[in-house]
Motif scaffolding. Structure first.
Motif, PDB file in Angstrom:
ATOM      1  N   ASP A  46       0.728  -1.139   0.045  1.00 46.81           N
ATOM      2  CA  ASP A  46      -0.085   0.057   0.132  1.00 46.81           C
ATOM      3  C   ASP A  46       0.736   1.274   0.072  1.00 46.81           C
ATOM      4  O   ASP A  46       0.314   2.255   0.089  1.00 46.81           O
ATOM      5  CB  ASP A  46      -0.836  -0.192   1.097  1.00 46.81           C
ATOM      6  N   GLY A  47       2.107   1.089  -0.073  1.00 47.38           N
ATOM      7  CA  GLY A  47       3.058   2.288  -0.399  1.00 47.38           C
ATOM      8  C   GLY A  47       3.680   2.793   1.123  1.00 47.38           C
ATOM      9  O   GLY A  47       4.421   3.770   1.278  1.00 47.38           O
ATOM     10  N   ALA A  48       3.491   2.124   2.133  1.00 48.49           N
ATOM     11  CA  ALA A  48       4.058   2.563   3.600  1.00 48.49           C
ATOM     12  C   ALA A  48       5.476   2.374   3.524  1.00 48.49           C
ATOM     13  O   ALA A  48       6.159   1.643   2.881  1.00 48.49           O
ATOM     14  CB  ALA A  48       3.392   1.640   4.647  1.00 48.49           C
ATOM     15  N   ASP A  49       6.208   3.292   4.148  1.00 51.22           N
ATOM     16  CA  ASP A  49       7.435   3.258   4.368  1.00 51.22           C
ATOM     17  C   ASP A  49       8.102   2.150   5.570  1.00 51.22           C
ATOM     18  O   ASP A  49       7.160   1.659   5.881  1.00 51.22           O
ATOM     19  CB  ASP A  49       8.314   4.765   4.726  1.00 51.22           C
TER      20      ASP A  49
ATOM     21  N   LEU B 144       6.612  -1.614   9.343  1.00 51.93           N
ATOM     22  CA  LEU B 144       6.818  -2.380  10.716  1.00 51.93           C
ATOM     23  C   LEU B 144       5.887  -2.468  11.754  1.00 51.93           C
ATOM     24  O   LEU B 144       5.381  -3.246  12.786  1.00 51.93           O
ATOM     25  CB  LEU B 144       8.307  -2.039  11.258  1.00 51.93           C
ATOM     26  N   GLU B 145       5.395  -0.992  11.855  1.00 55.67           N
ATOM     27  CA  GLU B 145       4.443  -0.805  12.826  1.00 55.67           C
ATOM     28  C   GLU B 145       2.909  -1.608  12.492  1.00 55.67           C
ATOM     29  O   GLU B 145       2.235  -2.274  13.463  1.00 55.67           O
ATOM     30  CB  GLU B 145       3.954   0.774  13.234  1.00 55.67           C
ATOM     31  N   ALA B 146       2.700  -1.618  11.154  1.00 55.21           N
ATOM     32  CA  ALA B 146       1.533  -2.434  10.816  1.00 55.21           C
ATOM     33  C   ALA B 146       1.766  -3.794  11.017  1.00 55.21           C
ATOM     34  O   ALA B 146       0.807  -4.586  11.661  1.00 55.21           O
ATOM     35  CB  ALA B 146       1.267  -2.154   9.241  1.00 55.21           C
ATOM     36  N   GLY B 147       2.988  -4.362  10.845  1.00 54.13           N
ATOM     37  CA  GLY B 147       3.157  -5.798  11.227  1.00 54.13           C
ATOM     38  C   GLY B 147       3.011  -6.012  12.714  1.00 54.13           C
ATOM     39  O   GLY B 147       2.518  -7.128  13.299  1.00 54.13           O
TER      40      GLY B 147
END
Length: 193
Positions: free
Chosen positions: A154-157, A162-165
């Motif tokens: 989705d284009g996240a840095d 890592l926070e999403a993970g």
């Protein structure tokens, strides 16, 4: 998992190709943007196809010790490498070695200490674990990888991915059945409230 929460790996078959495998044709046109491979016979057979089509390969070598020969083809083909720190003396050194070998991202989960990653520029990123009452650790590493992959697609840095993970892993850690939705469905099927 052992009663103390340690990982136990059980293999129900050896990592060899099965006879009579279907022939793999060209890359499917299903809109997919990447593939994930576990170190097993079937994904091993598909690595050359993925590389030939330019499909990014994300590999989870789980509790890799940094030396086992079986993992080498997966590590060499990987655009992104994931592992946990269970058997690595120096996770950051291992991650740096994978980026130096050509991976664009290397990530090591650290259990309750979160995760560490090295990106293609050599920058080290750390993310804390999301505080949660742990019910079961099974599937947390897979969920972490899925959360990172989804966010990156989705284009996240890297830090945001890592926070999403970490958030995705936390949802699994607080569940008895790998995901809270499964808890609700399975409990409803048993007549639990």
């Amino acid at each position: 998992m052992t009663r103390a929460g340690a990982r136990v790996s059980l293999y129900v078959s050896t990592p060899v190709a099965t006879a009579g495998d279907a022939d793999v044709g060209s890359r499917p046109d299903d809109g997919s943007r990447g593939g994930r491979a576990r170190p097993a016979a079937e994904p091993l057979r598909l690595l050359p196809l993925a590389r030939a089509t330019g499909t990014p390969v994300w590999v989870d070598v789980h509790d890799y010790d940094g030396e086992a020969d079986y993992h080498r083809p997966f590590l060499e083909a990987a655009d992104a490498v994931f592992c946990n720190a269970d058997r690595l003396d120096d996770p950051v050194a291992f991650l740096r070695s994978r980026v130096a070998a050509g991976a664009s991202l290397a990530v090591c989960t650290l259990g309750a200490d979160g995760a560490v990653a090295v990106d293609g520029y050599g920058t080290v990123h750390r993310v804390p674990a999301v505080p949660v009452e742990v019910v079961d650790t099974n599937g947390a590493g897979d969920a972490f990888l899925a959360g990172v992959l989804d966010a990156r697609l989705d284009g996240a840095d890297v830090p945001a991915a890592l926070e999403a993970g970490a958030r995705t892993a936390a949802s699994v850690l607080r569940s008895r059945h790998l995901h809270p939705l499964l808890d609700a469905v399975l409990d409803a099927g048993r007549g639990a409230s």
